[in-house]
Design an enzyme around this catalytic site. Structure first.
Site, PDB file in Angstrom:
ATOM      1  N   CYS A 293       0.831  -1.220   0.000  1.00 46.28           N
ATOM      2  CA  CYS A 293       0.000   0.000   0.000  1.00 46.28           C
ATOM      3  C   CYS A 293       0.863   1.267   0.000  1.00 46.28           C
ATOM      4  O   CYS A 293       1.664   1.495   0.908  1.00 46.28           O
ATOM      5  CB  CYS A 293      -0.912   0.023   1.222  1.00 46.28           C
TER       6      CYS A 293
ATOM      7  N   LYS B  17      -9.798  -9.177   5.440  1.00 47.60           N
ATOM      8  CA  LYS B  17      -9.585  -8.261   6.570  1.00 47.60           C
ATOM      9  C   LYS B  17     -10.016  -8.896   7.895  1.00 47.60           C
ATOM     10  O   LYS B  17     -11.153  -9.365   8.004  1.00 47.60           O
ATOM     11  CB  LYS B  17     -10.391  -6.972   6.351  1.00 47.60           C
TER      12      LYS B  17
ATOM     13  N   VAL C  40      -6.261   0.858   5.139  1.00 46.37           N
ATOM     14  CA  VAL C  40      -4.984   1.163   5.774  1.00 46.37           C
ATOM     15  C   VAL C  40      -4.419   2.408   5.081  1.00 46.37           C
ATOM     16  O   VAL C  40      -4.746   2.650   3.919  1.00 46.37           O
ATOM     17  CB  VAL C  40      -3.984  -0.025   5.641  1.00 46.37           C
TER      18      VAL C  40
HETATM   19  N1  LIG Z   1      -7.300   8.197   1.365  1.00 41.30           N
HETATM   20  C1  LIG Z   1      -6.720   7.061   2.048  1.00 41.30           C
HETATM   21  C2  LIG Z   1      -6.482   5.969   1.037  1.00 41.30           C
HETATM   22  C3  LIG Z   1      -6.014   4.668   1.694  1.00 41.30           C
HETATM   23  C4  LIG Z   1      -6.280   3.463   0.800  1.00 41.30           C
HETATM   24  O1  LIG Z   1      -6.919   3.571  -0.273  1.00 41.30           O
HETATM   25  N2  LIG Z   1      -5.792   2.314   1.240  1.00 41.30           N
HETATM   26  C5  LIG Z   1      -6.074   1.108   0.491  1.00 41.30           C
HETATM   27  C6  LIG Z   1      -4.842   0.227   0.334  1.00 41.30           C
HETATM   28  S1  LIG Z   1      -3.536   1.015  -0.517  1.00 41.30           S
HETATM   29  C7  LIG Z   1      -7.081   0.303   1.266  1.00 41.30           C
HETATM   30  O2  LIG Z   1      -6.952   0.092   2.458  1.00 41.30           O
HETATM   31  N3  LIG Z   1      -8.112  -0.183   0.570  1.00 41.30           N
HETATM   32  C8  LIG Z   1      -9.146  -0.963   1.169  1.00 41.30           C
HETATM   33  C9  LIG Z   1      -9.410  -2.225   0.425  1.00 41.30           C
HETATM   34  O3  LIG Z   1      -8.608  -2.581  -0.474  1.00 41.30           O
HETATM   35  O4  LIG Z   1     -10.395  -2.869   0.731  1.00 41.30           O
HETATM   36  C10 LIG Z   1      -5.408   7.487   2.726  1.00 41.30           C
HETATM   37  O5  LIG Z   1      -4.790   8.434   2.242  1.00 41.30           O
HETATM   38  O6  LIG Z   1      -5.046   6.882   3.746  1.00 41.30           O
END
Ligand SMILES: N[C@@H](CCC(=O)N[C@@H](CS)C(=O)NCC(=O)O)C(=O)O
Length: 222
Positions: free
Chosen positions: A12, A39, A52
């Protein structure tokens, strides 16, 4: 007081922003990796958006990478955000731009047809052009001092060596300032150490699993 605890996923880019900030400041932290495809319940209970990074500070839970980075910046030295309100706002804006760049990269490597693939590449290139037009003498975003904008762009630039290894090249042609910035970030210890060994292989496997145009091209060229 307990050290901050970062909940992570291995590839990530948003998690990497928090790690880079922690490493630049020499703040000790704990790190727990989860599988976003599966998760754990404790994570879903903790993370309001199911995403995350999450940073646990004592009993408090912080989410959103930009917020986490600013909290760390306000509580630990050295300060990586400008103090002047206008400059600080400008840095925040470019951190948002980095997030938009990450979306463009995602659209590129998951693109399901040639049209979407070409459009995503053009979108990334136009963002690189925009960066070229705003960068100064470098090598970092704001000259020689590392800022939260650099922490946000390190993970963005980390995609390009992997894309190049998959045959997608030429990103920095005619963009010498962006190239110099990318090189400076990718050789910086905090940026290098924000991911574990095997990152490139994991990202490549992730891209292949998406079965988009890029994955098909890689499969056909082997
Ligand atoms: N706007 C958030 C974006 C975080 C994000 O998109 N994280 C992704 C992984 S890189 C995530 O956890 N996605 C949830 C999923 O894949 O279900 C930040 O800046 O923290």
């Amino acid at each position: 007081m307990s050290v901050p605890h970062l909940i992570s996923f291995d590839i990530c880019p948003y998690v990497q922003r928090a790690v880079i900030t922690l490493l630049e400041k020499g703040v000790p932290f704990e790190r727990t990796y989860i599988d976003l495809a599966n998760k754990p319940d404790w994570f879903l209970a903790l993370s309001p958006l199911g995403k995350v990074p999450v940073l646990k500070v004592g009993d408090e839970v912080l989410f959103e990478s930009a917020v986490i980075a600013e909290y760390l910046d306000e509580t630990t030295e050295p300060r990586l955000h400008p103090t002047d309100p206008l400059q600080k706002a400008k840095h925040r804006a470019w951190i948002e731009f980095a997030s938009a760049g990450l979306m463009s990269l995602w659209n590129f490597y998951v693109a399901a047809d040639d049209k979407a693939f070409a459009a995503a590449r053009a979108d990334i290139e136009s963002k690189l052009d925009r960066l070229e037009s705003v960068l100064g003498d470098g090598p970092l975003f704001a000259g020689t001092s590392f800022s939260l904008v650099d922490a946000a762009f390190g993970p963005f630039f980390r995609y390009f060596p992997v894309l190049e290894s998959l045959g997608e090249t030429g990103w920095f042609d005619g963009r010498p300032k962006v190239k110099r910035w990318a090189d400076a970030l990718l050789s910086r210890p905090s940026v290098r150490e924000a991911v574990q060994a095997g990152y490139a292989d994991k990202l490549t496997a992730f891209i292949k699993k998406k079965e988009g145009v890029l994955a098909a091209r890689v499969a056909n060229s082997r």
